[in-house]
Design a protein around this motif. Structure first.
Motif: not given
Length: 258
Positions: A154-157, A172-176
């Motif tokens: 992940h890139d952000s939480i 949890f996120k990833k940019t794309w």
């Protein structure tokens, strides 16, 4: 009884058709706390400690598999190692195995005592899509049974309160890719109640934890339900659980007795 055994054998033999040995979303090689607020970092640290405490195990209980056509339940015994190896024996009423699934880390095997047939295929960390309609890897099932929580790259939480009931959710996120995972917490933010995994904004599987008990300080779900969030999945109910059990390599290999 013969019909139940036949359905169970059919579902298990489907593992031989598994086309997917790839990873659907990358897992973290370790824990990363990208720009996390202190409370989120505290929760992630607790999950990391929980994962670090997960140990090899043995268990006995019941396994149910279901789809839109119905369900099958069998007594079962299993063993797992934290490197992803797994052995499951499905038992008849007298306790004799009627089918076995063994994954040694490189190959998986299915053996049916009912018709004396056996199958083998090489595959790295296979998905169980064809078995129960759930694209979850064998290593993740091992981790969940041991009381761990898989964490995806992940890139952000972010943490948000739930609107349906008391509690919180880590997103949890990833940019794309967008959302790749959600972890649902109780109001105290110390108990994990459910994990959801996403790919391209669609939920691919969820794991719901029930009857969580401490085993030598490790929270172990004695009632674990893994599904695709719709009409397919499986449920493991534990009667007895042995944490940090010895699981020698021979346990995950075929032997003359098999």
């Amino acid at each position: 009884m013969a019909c139940v055994k036949g359905r169970l054998a059919f579902l298990l033999m489907a593992i031989l058709l598994l086309p997917a040995c790839h990873k659907m979303v990358g897992r973290e090689p370790g824990f990363v706390f990208p720009e996390s607020a202190s409370e989120v970092q505290r929760i992630l640290s607790l999950i990391k400690a929980r994962n670090d405490s997960a140990r090899s195990f043995k268990g006995i209980g019941k396994i149910s598999v279901w789809d839109q056509n119905g369900s099958t339940t069998s007594r079962a015994a299993w063993a797992g190692a934290m490197d992803g190896r797994l052995r499951i024996e499905f038992l008849a009423l007298p306790g004799q195995p009627v089918a076995k699934f063994i994954y040694d880390g490189e190959n998986y095997y299915f053996l049916s005592q009912a018709d004396q047939r056996s199958y083998q295929k090489s595959c790295r960390d296979p998905l169980l899509t064809q078995v129960a309609g759930v694209p979850i890897r064998v290593s993740e099932v091992v981790e969940l049974l041991a009381g761990g929580i898989p964490i995806y790259a992940h890139d952000s939480i972010a943490m948000e309160p739930l609107t349906s009931h008391a509690g919180y959710v880590l997103i949890f996120k990833k940019t794309w890719l967008g959302v790749v995972q959600k972890i649902y917490l109780d109001p105290s933010r110390t108990v994990v109640e459910k994990v959801e995994v996403y790919k391209w904004w669609k939920k691919v599987y969820q794991a719901v934890f029930g009857d969580v008990r401490p085993v030598n300080g490790q929270p172990v779900p004695f009632d674990l339900t893994i599904s695709n969030g719709r009409s397919q999945g499986f449920r493991v109910i534990i009667d007895r659980f042995w944490e940090d059990a010895p699981v020698p390599p021979s346990m995950f290999s075929l032997c003359p007795g098999d």
